[in-house]
Design a protein around this motif. Structure first.
Motif, PDB file in Angstrom:
ATOM      1  N   SER A  76      12.734  27.702 -35.212  1.00 24.27           N
ATOM      2  CA  SER A  76      11.313  27.996 -35.474  1.00 24.27           C
ATOM      3  C   SER A  76      10.421  26.772 -35.424  1.00 24.27           C
ATOM      4  N   ILE A  77      10.776  25.808 -34.582  1.00 25.77           N
ATOM      5  CA  ILE A  77       9.910  24.654 -34.338  1.00 25.77           C
ATOM      6  C   ILE A  77       9.200  24.894 -33.018  1.00 25.77           C
ATOM      7  N   PRO A  78       7.868  25.025 -33.014  1.00 22.44           N
ATOM      8  CA  PRO A  78       7.151  25.241 -31.760  1.00 22.44           C
ATOM      9  C   PRO A  78       7.429  24.103 -30.780  1.00 22.44           C
ATOM     10  N   ALA A  79       7.763  24.479 -29.561  1.00 24.80           N
ATOM     11  CA  ALA A  79       8.087  23.485 -28.535  1.00 24.80           C
ATOM     12  C   ALA A  79       7.687  24.023 -27.170  1.00 24.80           C
ATOM     13  N   GLY A  80       7.325  23.099 -26.284  1.00 26.03           N
ATOM     14  CA  GLY A  80       6.944  23.454 -24.924  1.00 26.03           C
ATOM     15  C   GLY A  80       7.354  22.366 -23.958  1.00 26.03           C
ATOM     16  N   LEU A  81       7.006  22.578 -22.716  1.00 28.65           N
ATOM     17  CA  LEU A  81       7.382  21.674 -21.636  1.00 28.65           C
ATOM     18  C   LEU A  81       6.167  20.894 -21.153  1.00 28.65           C
ATOM     19  N   CYS A  82       6.380  19.602 -20.920  1.00 27.02           N
ATOM     20  CA  CYS A  82       5.346  18.707 -20.396  1.00 27.02           C
ATOM     21  C   CYS A  82       5.905  18.014 -19.154  1.00 27.02           C
ATOM     22  N   TYR A  83       5.008  17.419 -18.394  1.00 29.34           N
ATOM     23  CA  TYR A  83       5.446  16.825 -17.140  1.00 29.34           C
ATOM     24  C   TYR A  83       4.714  15.529 -16.834  1.00 29.34           C
ATOM     25  N   GLN A  84       5.405  14.703 -16.063  1.00 27.91           N
ATOM     26  CA  GLN A  84       4.836  13.502 -15.464  1.00 27.91           C
ATOM     27  C   GLN A  84       5.077  13.582 -13.962  1.00 27.91           C
ATOM     28  N   ARG A  85       4.178  12.998 -13.185  1.00 32.38           N
ATOM     29  CA  ARG A  85       4.470  12.780 -11.768  1.00 32.38           C
ATOM     30  C   ARG A  85       4.839  11.314 -11.646  1.00 32.38           C
ATOM     31  N   LEU A  86       6.060  11.047 -11.168  1.00 28.04           N
ATOM     32  CA  LEU A  86       6.590   9.691 -11.081  1.00 28.04           C
ATOM     33  C   LEU A  86       6.969   9.374  -9.644  1.00 28.04           C
ATOM     34  N   ALA A  87       7.116   8.083  -9.368  1.00 30.30           N
ATOM     35  CA  ALA A  87       7.487   7.610  -8.032  1.00 30.30           C
ATOM     36  C   ALA A  87       8.630   6.616  -8.147  1.00 30.30           C
ATOM     37  N   ASP A  88       9.262   6.345  -7.003  1.00 33.39           N
ATOM     38  CA  ASP A  88      10.253   5.276  -6.958  1.00 33.39           C
ATOM     39  C   ASP A  88       9.550   3.944  -7.236  1.00 33.39           C
ATOM     40  N   ASP A  89      10.323   2.885  -7.417  1.00 34.99           N
ATOM     41  CA  ASP A  89       9.749   1.580  -7.756  1.00 34.99           C
ATOM     42  C   ASP A  89       8.787   1.046  -6.710  1.00 34.99           C
ATOM     43  N   ASP A  90       8.905   1.509  -5.465  1.00 33.04           N
ATOM     44  CA  ASP A  90       7.987   1.043  -4.420  1.00 33.04           C
ATOM     45  C   ASP A  90       6.795   1.989  -4.236  1.00 33.04           C
ATOM     46  N   GLY A  91       6.679   2.993  -5.116  1.00 30.44           N
ATOM     47  CA  GLY A  91       5.553   3.912  -5.045  1.00 30.44           C
ATOM     48  C   GLY A  91       5.778   5.103  -4.136  1.00 30.44           C
ATOM     49  N   THR A  92       6.949   5.227  -3.532  1.00 26.39           N
ATOM     50  CA  THR A  92       7.224   6.363  -2.650  1.00 26.39           C
ATOM     51  C   THR A  92       7.975   7.455  -3.406  1.00 26.39           C
ATOM     52  N   ASN A  93       8.204   8.572  -2.737  1.00 28.34           N
ATOM     53  CA  ASN A  93       8.995   9.681  -3.273  1.00 28.34           C
ATOM     54  C   ASN A  93       8.474  10.194  -4.614  1.00 28.34           C
ATOM     55  N   LEU A  94       7.253  10.696  -4.608  1.00 31.44           N
ATOM     56  CA  LEU A  94       6.696  11.296  -5.820  1.00 31.44           C
ATOM     57  C   LEU A  94       7.486  12.535  -6.205  1.00 31.44           C
ATOM     58  N   MET A  95       7.715  12.696  -7.519  1.00 32.36           N
ATOM     59  CA  MET A  95       8.461  13.842  -8.018  1.00 32.36           C
ATOM     60  C   MET A  95       8.010  14.135  -9.442  1.00 32.36           C
ATOM     61  N   VAL A  96       8.046  15.413  -9.819  1.00 28.13           N
ATOM     62  CA  VAL A  96       7.676  15.819 -11.175  1.00 28.13           C
ATOM     63  C   VAL A  96       8.878  15.631 -12.109  1.00 28.13           C
ATOM     64  N   HIS A  97       8.628  14.984 -13.231  1.00 25.74           N
ATOM     65  CA  HIS A  97       9.642  14.703 -14.254  1.00 25.74           C
ATOM     66  C   HIS A  97       9.355  15.560 -15.481  1.00 25.74           C
ATOM     67  N   GLY A  98      10.397  16.163 -16.067  1.00 25.87           N
ATOM     68  CA  GLY A  98      10.232  17.060 -17.196  1.00 25.87           C
ATOM     69  C   GLY A  98      10.416  16.399 -18.545  1.00 25.87           C
ATOM     70  N   LEU A  99       9.544  16.752 -19.480  1.00 25.78           N
ATOM     71  CA  LEU A  99       9.552  16.263 -20.858  1.00 25.78           C
ATOM     72  C   LEU A  99       9.440  17.454 -21.807  1.00 25.78           C
ATOM     73  N   VAL A 100       9.484  17.174 -23.091  1.00 23.12           N
ATOM     74  CA  VAL A 100       9.325  18.193 -24.125  1.00 23.12           C
ATOM     75  C   VAL A 100       8.206  17.766 -25.068  1.00 23.12           C
ATOM     76  N   ALA A 101       7.409  18.740 -25.498  1.00 24.67           N
ATOM     77  CA  ALA A 101       6.444  18.516 -26.579  1.00 24.67           C
ATOM     78  C   ALA A 101       6.855  19.409 -27.738  1.00 24.67           C
ATOM     79  N   LEU A 102       6.798  18.863 -28.939  1.00 20.72           N
ATOM     80  CA  LEU A 102       7.126  19.649 -30.127  1.00 20.72           C
ATOM     81  C   LEU A 102       6.046  19.460 -31.169  1.00 20.72           C
ATOM     82  N   ARG A 103       5.908  20.476 -31.996  1.00 16.95           N
ATOM     83  CA  ARG A 103       4.923  20.423 -33.080  1.00 16.95           C
ATOM     84  C   ARG A 103       5.599  20.918 -34.342  1.00 16.95           C
ATOM     85  N   LEU A 104       5.913  19.989 -35.202  1.00 21.04           N
ATOM     86  CA  LEU A 104       6.599  20.358 -36.438  1.00 21.04           C
ATOM     87  C   LEU A 104       5.714  21.258 -37.292  1.00 21.04           C
ATOM     88  N   PRO A 105       6.308  22.233 -37.978  1.00 22.19           N
ATOM     89  CA  PRO A 105       5.522  23.093 -38.857  1.00 22.19           C
ATOM     90  C   PRO A 105       4.681  22.256 -39.822  1.00 22.19           C
TER      91      PRO A 105
END
Length: 197
Positions: A95-124
């Protein structure tokens, strides 16, 4: 960064869906095993469990693709999106509210953009969301559980067109879910993950 809810109803962040199947016996069993102490202690234990005991498939070379929380827990593998879904399910199971968040990240040279998954939570009782990254640590990556200052695997770099998306999704966006469900293996998944949301 100010996080915003995709859904105004906090109940959406406790709901069961096809991917976040937190009523599945495997998820319930794991949540029960981890549940000791306060909500904060449980949230930290669930985060560390997913981060540390479910390896990121790219780190281990595992070709399997998982996407449903119960499947991630059974297979003990997944990419960041799968691991995030598993952590959201474990949090919602207690019963802890939680959802999904995202970042758009690239390789170290700035190429190959890809979406990276994270979690957001909100404690009661809390009025704010906190982002955490259960991706899994490795040399150069040190994500930690923190409700105050973020301790994510990566910081978005504007010079490489990287982005922190501010939306907390109640369910995985269809473009992410489609890529996960349709991939035969991780190499196909890598080719089909979106470059942005």
């Amino acid at each position: 960064m100010e996080l915003t809810q995709q859904s105004p109803d906090i109940g959406a962040y406790l709901a069961v869906d096809e991917a976040i199947d937190h009523e599945h016996p495997r998820v319930v069993e794991a949540a029960t095993r981890l549940a000791h102490g306060t909500d904060t202690a449980y949230a930290r234990a669930a985060f560390e469990f997913v981060r540390d005991t479910i390896p990121h498939s790219a780190d281990t070379g595992d070709p399997r693709v998982t996407w449903r929380a119960s499947e991630v827990l059974a297979a003990r593998t997944g990419i960041c999106h799968a691991k995030s879904i598993a952590l959201v399910a474990l949090l919602r199971a207690r019963s802890i509210p939680a959802g999904l968040c995202y970042q758009r990240l690239a390789d170290d040279d700035g190429t190959n953009l890809m979406v990276h998954g994270l979690v957001a939570l909100r404690l009661p009782g809390s009025r704010r969301w906190a982002r955490v990254d259960p991706r899994g640590n490795k040399p150069g990556v040190d994500a930690q559980f923190s409700l105050e200052g973020e301790r994510l695997a990566w910081v978005a770099r504007e010079q490489f067109n990287e982005v922190d998306y501010p939306v907390v999704y109640a369910a995985p966006p269809e473009v992410i879910l489609h890529a996960l469900r349709s991939a035969q293996d991780r190499s196909e998944l890598w080719r089909n993950l979106p470059e942005g949301l």
